[in-house]
Design a protein around this motif. Structure first.
Motif, PDB file in Angstrom:
ATOM      1  N   ASN A   1      -3.111  -0.710  15.504  1.00  0.00           N
ATOM      2  CA  ASN A   1      -3.534  -1.051  14.148  1.00  0.00           C
ATOM      3  C   ASN A   1      -2.409  -0.798  13.149  1.00  0.00           C
ATOM      4  O   ASN A   1      -1.334  -0.304  13.510  1.00  0.00           O
ATOM      5  CB  ASN A   1      -4.815  -0.289  13.762  1.00  0.00           C
ATOM      6  CG  ASN A   1      -4.613   1.223  13.708  1.00  0.00           C
ATOM      7  OD1 ASN A   1      -3.490   1.724  13.591  1.00  0.00           O
ATOM      8  ND2 ASN A   1      -5.705   1.967  13.783  1.00  0.00           N
TER       9      ASN A   1
ATOM     10  N   GLU B   1      -6.176  -2.308   2.701  1.00  0.00           N
ATOM     11  CA  GLU B   1      -6.154  -1.946   4.117  1.00  0.00           C
ATOM     12  C   GLU B   1      -5.398  -2.951   4.975  1.00  0.00           C
ATOM     13  O   GLU B   1      -4.780  -2.585   5.968  1.00  0.00           O
ATOM     14  CB  GLU B   1      -7.590  -1.797   4.639  1.00  0.00           C
ATOM     15  CG  GLU B   1      -8.318  -0.572   4.094  1.00  0.00           C
ATOM     16  CD  GLU B   1      -9.674  -0.387   4.745  1.00  0.00           C
ATOM     17  OE1 GLU B   1      -9.976  -1.144   5.701  1.00  0.00           O
ATOM     18  OE2 GLU B   1     -10.427   0.498   4.307  1.00  0.00           O
ATOM     19  N   TRP B   2      -5.414  -4.229   4.606  1.00  0.00           N
ATOM     20  CA  TRP B   2      -4.875  -5.245   5.506  1.00  0.00           C
ATOM     21  C   TRP B   2      -3.367  -5.147   5.677  1.00  0.00           C
ATOM     22  O   TRP B   2      -2.829  -5.517   6.729  1.00  0.00           O
ATOM     23  CB  TRP B   2      -5.258  -6.650   5.042  1.00  0.00           C
ATOM     24  CG  TRP B   2      -4.621  -7.120   3.762  1.00  0.00           C
ATOM     25  CD1 TRP B   2      -5.137  -7.028   2.512  1.00  0.00           C
ATOM     26  CD2 TRP B   2      -3.354  -7.783   3.621  1.00  0.00           C
ATOM     27  NE1 TRP B   2      -4.283  -7.583   1.590  1.00  0.00           N
ATOM     28  CE2 TRP B   2      -3.178  -8.054   2.245  1.00  0.00           C
ATOM     29  CE3 TRP B   2      -2.355  -8.172   4.509  1.00  0.00           C
ATOM     30  CZ2 TRP B   2      -2.041  -8.690   1.750  1.00  0.00           C
ATOM     31  CZ3 TRP B   2      -1.226  -8.808   4.017  1.00  0.00           C
ATOM     32  CH2 TRP B   2      -1.083  -9.062   2.650  1.00  0.00           C
TER      33      TRP B   2
ATOM     34  N   TRP C   1      -1.844 -11.927  10.220  1.00  0.00           N
ATOM     35  CA  TRP C   1      -1.674 -10.920   9.177  1.00  0.00           C
ATOM     36  C   TRP C   1      -1.648 -11.583   7.807  1.00  0.00           C
ATOM     37  O   TRP C   1      -0.898 -12.540   7.580  1.00  0.00           O
ATOM     38  CB  TRP C   1      -0.373 -10.161   9.424  1.00  0.00           C
ATOM     39  CG  TRP C   1      -0.164  -8.977   8.540  1.00  0.00           C
ATOM     40  CD1 TRP C   1      -0.868  -7.818   8.540  1.00  0.00           C
ATOM     41  CD2 TRP C   1       0.839  -8.841   7.532  1.00  0.00           C
ATOM     42  NE1 TRP C   1      -0.367  -6.962   7.591  1.00  0.00           N
ATOM     43  CE2 TRP C   1       0.676  -7.564   6.959  1.00  0.00           C
ATOM     44  CE3 TRP C   1       1.859  -9.669   7.056  1.00  0.00           C
ATOM     45  CZ2 TRP C   1       1.497  -7.094   5.942  1.00  0.00           C
ATOM     46  CZ3 TRP C   1       2.677  -9.208   6.038  1.00  0.00           C
ATOM     47  CH2 TRP C   1       2.493  -7.932   5.490  1.00  0.00           C
TER      48      TRP C   1
END
Length: 303
Positions: free
Chosen positions: A83, A56-57, A33
């Motif tokens: 997700n 988005e990450w 991440w």
């Protein structure tokens, strides 16, 4: 200089994980991440680690500019199956299985979530050490893709929990993933922290009652509306859910019921909740929380 070395090793680990994905990660691979773009070498720029609004990450939405930054030495490895928006995939690999595998292969993980685990690049972590982790993850992928039987890859674990001996690693991963998905546990664990908390008394008063043993040991099914005398902290995420003096609500009780069901179905991968007391009664595990003593109602006295 020592801190800079730690940051550099953390960045090298992230680059190595991406390189493995490019060269070897056919089908799936673990993600670390963090920002989508990494410096090609060195520690890069500070601004690269700022959390920008709606990126988005990270999935945190509309953040204030320049307010949050990810510490690069804290690496969260993401396993397939969930997700950042909380949507489950058809297949998945819960992190508890990965970290159990890593432990038996000599790698100790700092913290484990539903589909992520956390490692910290403290001073002294070298390439030799994090390379051991990368190699173990590659071996896990190979064993998972081949659906190797648990007795072969986790013999010590299977000695303790022989019910898993004949199950394949991929099959067991899917069973746990399906259980998480069927119970929408990602949503439940989020909602319980957002649910309304009802303080019945000051924490100091609740703690004083516990110190004087003015408590009731209450089973999960009877917890709603009762005030806890202890700190209740689920792992993951390791954030206190209730402090002494707060009442249990329906959402929290539903989560505890899920944890009870999950622990019964998958022993060895238990959901760890500090403050939840486990006792064996007539050969069956039962779960309780120590709550503030509650005076019997008038109906109970006259009935």
């Amino acid at each position: 200089a020592l801190v800079e070395e730690s940051i550099n090793e953390a960045l090298n680990f992230r680059r190595a994980m991406r390189k493995v994905e490019d060269e070897w990660g056919e089908g799936w691979w673990f993600q670390v991440w963090g920002p989508e773009v990494l410096a090609e070498e060195g520690i890069g720029e500070r601004d690269a680690w700022m959390l920008e609004a709606n990126a988005e990450w990270h999935g945190f939405g509309n953040l204030a500019p320049g307010f949050n930054m990810l510490d690069p030495i804290k690496a969260t490895v993401i396993t397939p199956g969930l997700n950042v928006s909380g949507k489950f995939a058809e297949t998945g690999i819960p992190a508890s299985i990965v970290t159990r595998y890593l432990v038996e292969h000599g790698v100790i993980v700092e913290k484990t979530g539903l589909y992520s685990f956390f490692i910290m690049f403290t001073i002294g972590i070298t390439k030799g050490r994090w390379n051991t982790l990368v190699s173990a993850l590659q071996q896990f992928k190979d064993d998972y893709d081949k659906n190797q039987p648990m007795w072969r890859i986790l013999p010590e674990f299977c000695q303790q929990f022989p019910q898993y001996e004949g199950i394949g690693l991929k099959d067991l991963s899917q069973q746990i993933h399906d259980t998480y998905k069927a119970n929408d546990v990602a949503r439940v664990t989020t909602e319980m922290y957002l649910s309304a908390m009802d303080p019945a008394m000051k924490p100091s008063d609740a703690f004083a009652m516990m110190a004087h043993r003015e408590i009731d040991r209450v089973e999960i099914d009877s917890l709603e509306g009762r005030a806890t005398s202890v700190l209740l902290t689920p792992y993951p995420p390791g954030i206190p859910l209730l402090i002494p003096g707060e009442r249990f609500n329906k959402t929290i009780v539903e989560y505890l019921k899920f944890a009870r069901m999950f622990n019964e179905r998958f022993p060895g991968f238990d959901t760890d909740i500090h403050g939840l007391v486990e006792e064996t009664v007539d050969g069956k595990r039962r779960y309780y929380v120590d709550c503030v003593w509650q005076k019997p109602s008038n109906e109970a006295l006259t009935g």
